[in-house]
Structure formats: C-alpha cells, structure tokens
Design a protein around this motif. Structure first.
Motif: not given
Length: 485
Positions: A289-292, A286-287, A333, A329-330, A194-195
């Motif tokens: 983290i979400q999309e790798k 953010l992208r 995350r 949201d970031l 996890s981050t």
C-alpha cells in the motif's frame, strides 16, 4: 587522404536556392565502407547529396529500379526516376514518412524521404528507404493486423469475463434506508482511488459491493482479482499474493508464477476476509500500500504495480487491533473509505423484493417454473431473524423451489427450523392463561434449533458446523444423538 569531389549535375537547382559553385568533399573510404554496409541491409535504401546526386544505393534498390549500381551512382535521382520528390524534400527540409510513390517503371511502393541537415540547418544529404515495394503485401499485413486487433479485443473481453467484476449497483436489491445509505457510500468510494474497507456480517453481500465499486470506477476496464485470505493455506498465501521466480523453493513451477497483486495491475484486487490475514502478511501488505511495489519470492528485485485495494471482513477489526491480532497502522491504511453492509434483520423492508428477485434467479437456474410466494410464507420470512443474512434467504428459497410442486412457494416448503420459531407477540399485554415456560426445556429447545440451523446452513457438514458453533466435533455428535437429529 583521397577525396572525392562532387560538382553540380542536377538541372533546376537554382530554384532550390542551393549554392551550385560549392563542391562537397566526401571521404572515399567512408563511402566504400557505407556502400558495403548498404548491400548487407535487406532493404532498398539510397543516399544522395545536397544536389540530389546519388552517393550510394543498395543492390536491392538498384534491382527494383531496373538499373545497375554502377550506372546509378553519380547520377541524380531525377535521371533514374523522373517522378522523384527528393529535390522538393531537400528544399523544404521536411521529411516525408511512409508516402505512397509510383516510380517511372510503374512500380508502386511506400517510401521514406528524409533530409539530413547540417549545423546551419541546410540540407546536406538525403536518405531514402523503401518500406514496402509490394502494395498487395502491405494490404495483407494491414488485414492481418486488423485481424489480430479484433482477436485481441475478443480475448480482452474473454479475460474480463474471467477476471473482471460481474456485478453493478443494480445487482444490489433493496430500497430500505439501510441499503440505500450503504450504496451511497459505495458510489462515493468508486469515484476515488483510495483503499476501501467493506464490513458486515457473513452473507450480507460484501463481495457484490466490491464488484460494483470496481465496475463504477475508472479502473472498470482493468482486471478485478479476488482473493479469499481465509481460504488459502498459510504456507501458500505469500506465493499466491506475490508470486515467485523459478527455483524459489522446492517444487516451484518452471518459469515461476505471477502473483495476484501483479495480475491486478491497472485494476483492483479484492481481499476478502482480510481479518484472517496472518500478522507477517499484514506487514507485507502494508508495504504494498505504501510503496506501490511487490517483491516475488526468491527475487531480489521489486516490481512497481498500480492497483486499487478493496478489502472486506466480517470481523470487528478495532477489537482485533486491541487484541494485537491486527496491525493498527494497516487498519488505518485500509479504513480510508469505510462501508458497512447492513444485515438482513436491519432491512426487513427489502425481504419481499429480495425474495421475488431470488425466486426468479433460482427458478431460471434450476429450470423450474416457480413465480411467487404465498402471503403466509412471506410473513414467516419477514419474522425470521436471518443470522445467515441474504445467503441464508437464498438457501431457504432454493430448497423451497426444489420441492415445490406448483408455481407458488407455500409454508410447507420451508425447513422445519423456520416453522418451529416462536413468533413475536403482537403486544405486550399479558393474558391470564399464559404460562412461564420451563427454563431447562426452553434452553434445550433453543440449543436443538440452533444445531439444526447450523447443520442446515452447512448442508450437513458436521466438521464445519462444529467450527461455526464453537464446539468440538465430539460435543456436536453427542448433541445430535441427544436430540435425535
């Protein structure tokens, strides 16, 4: 169409269970085409039928065996090489890959023997190839490969020294409850993918925690890439993080540039001062983290990456979110695993151990023989509030070691601002001779001490001192003149 009929020519095939009465029909045109192809391949190869009869042989293989192609074609492999294992391979229907084989002419080589099966699972053809017809050449190749492997391991170690994490949990000194709790959460974070968000005041050692988490994780052999989000100019930040392709913008490097995210593939990326990340870059992070995945500047393609993000900040991100300076949201995350590194004023019990460690470290670096610190000097260190935390303590001790003329640091070796501080009263009992200080003078003294401390911590850099104090440069110059600094 012309056909070529092949009959039994190999003795002893009864034991192989092959039907000797069955002729094999092969298209002569196909044979001719394949034969011409064989000679263009610079490798010794051979093709046989189910009875081990040679259908085709390359010129290089014929030369290696010391026969002509015309003499070899149509004969069994046993007739030109009595040591052949092909009948056994055809019977077992199992390939022999990279076998060492000595031919009847005394030559030794590394060979493949491969049976080609038909739909019924029977051996219909056999294909042979010589990989190395010179064992000494093979040995040289193996030795070169071992050398390259050794060099590769060496350069991986060098790369890890450059890009890797240098600190472990043992590098974080202290046994106070505050620091032990922070290290406990850090070790838990190292066990996950996890981050991680590391918070704490400037100078508390947040980067040490990031190093230790990476070194204690399963990514420890991967790269550890550090990025100070507040130190990179705004206009360069995106290209630094994501990279760019050639021609992405005026002045871009030929061949493009790989970004920090891609460099961290299979490892960890440490985003320090994440609170200073511009809003448009927050969206891009953010992208990631979400999309790798990332997209380089000037490129329409995306690149998949496998990274672990460790972020750190000395700002209150919750307050930043309320002020619309940081995306909510970031924040959530990043804040999956949260670690707060305590300030030095909350771990006074660690100051003595920390000081001893830093004295050894700094003395070794400066080449000076300073081994200890007097009790009076230690009392002063324990009574200071340490707004600059461990970094300030290290600066104070380095200054003291530089001017120390013996083996022990004394009170006189400390900067003036430490010595001028009022010591806390040992009790709250008011004495008769105690006077109420003049407010204006007290404020001036406090202001003077704060400015002196700021100038010391910034090593005399007035521009930076003014920024840290939150005043203009002209105001700072006026104060310096007013207080005679």
């Amino acid at each position: 169409m012309n056909k070529w009929s092949v009959s039994k020519v190999f003795e002893g095939t009864e034991s192989a269970g092959i039907n000797q009465n069955k002729d094999i029909q092969v298209d002569e045109n196909v044979i001719n085409v394949l034969d011409s192809i064989f000679d263009r391949i610079p490798v010794s190869i051979i093709l046989i039928d189910a009875y081990s009869k040679i259908l085709m042989i390359s010129q290089s293989f014929a030369d290696f065996l010391g026969v002509t192609k015309e003499k070899a074609t149509g004969k069994t492999v046993g007739e030109i090489n009595r040591n052949t294992r092909f009948p056994y391979v055809m019977e077992r229907k199992k390939s022999e890959i990279a076998w060492k084989h000595t031919f009847q002419n005394g030559e030794t080589a590394i060979v493949h023997r491969i049976p080609i099966l038909n739909r019924k699972g029977e051996s219909e053809y056999g294909f042979g190839m010589v990989l190395f017809d010179n064992i000494e050449e093979l040995k040289q190749i193996i030795e070169k490969n071992e050398l390259l492997t050794t060099e590769l391991k060496h350069y991986k170690k060098v790369l890890k020294k450059i890009q890797g994490a240098h600190y472990s949990w043992e590098s974080i000194i202290g046994e106070s409850e505050a620091i032990k709790e922070a290290k406990h959460f850090g070790t838990k974070a190292s066990e996950t993918e996890s981050t991680v968000l590391i918070t704490g005041e400037s100078g508390t050692g947040k980067e040490l925690f990031a190093h230790a988490i990476h070194n204690d994780s399963k990514r420890q052999d991967g790269p550890f890439i550090k990025v100070n989000c507040g130190a990179i100019p705004y206009e360069l930040l995106e290209s630094e993080l994501f990279g760019y392709v050639e021609g992405a913008f005026t002045g871009s490097r030929k061949g493009g540039q790989i970004g920090k995210f891609e460099l961290a593939h299979k490892g960890s990326i440490f985003l320090d001062e994440i609170g200073d990340l511009p809003m448009n870059m927050q969206v891009k992070l953010l992208r990631v983290i979400q999309e790798k995945e990332i997209q380089k500047l000037g490129d329409s393609r995306t690149v998949k990456i496998d990274i672990r993000i460790i972020a750190a900040t000395n700002k209150n991100l919750k307050e930043q979110v309320k002020k619309n300076l940081f995306r909510e949201d970031l924040y959530y995350r990043l804040n999956v695993m949260s670690i707060e590194v305590p300030s030095l004023k909350h771990r006074i019990a660690d100051i003595e151990e920390l000081s001893q460690y830093l004295i050894k470290k700094i003395s070794r670096h400066l080449g000076k023989y300073v081994t200890g610190i007097s009790k009076e000097a230690m009392d002063i260190l324990k009574n200071h509030n340490w707004p600059g935390n461990v970094r300030e303590l290290e600066n104070v001790l380095e200054r003291a070691i530089n001017i120390c003329d013996g083996e022990t640091i004394q009170v006189k070796h400390f900067p003036i601002y430490l010595l001028e501080e009022e010591r806390p009263a040992e009790n709250n009992v008011r004495t008769d001779n105690r006077k109420i200080p003049d407010l204006k003078k007290s404020v001036e003294n406090m202001e003077k001490n704060i400015i002196k401390e700021a100038l010391y911590l910034t090593m005399g850099n007035k521009v930076r001192a003014a920024q840290e104090l939150g005043i203009s440069r002209s105001s700072l110059y006026d104060k310096i003149k007013e207080f005679g600094l």
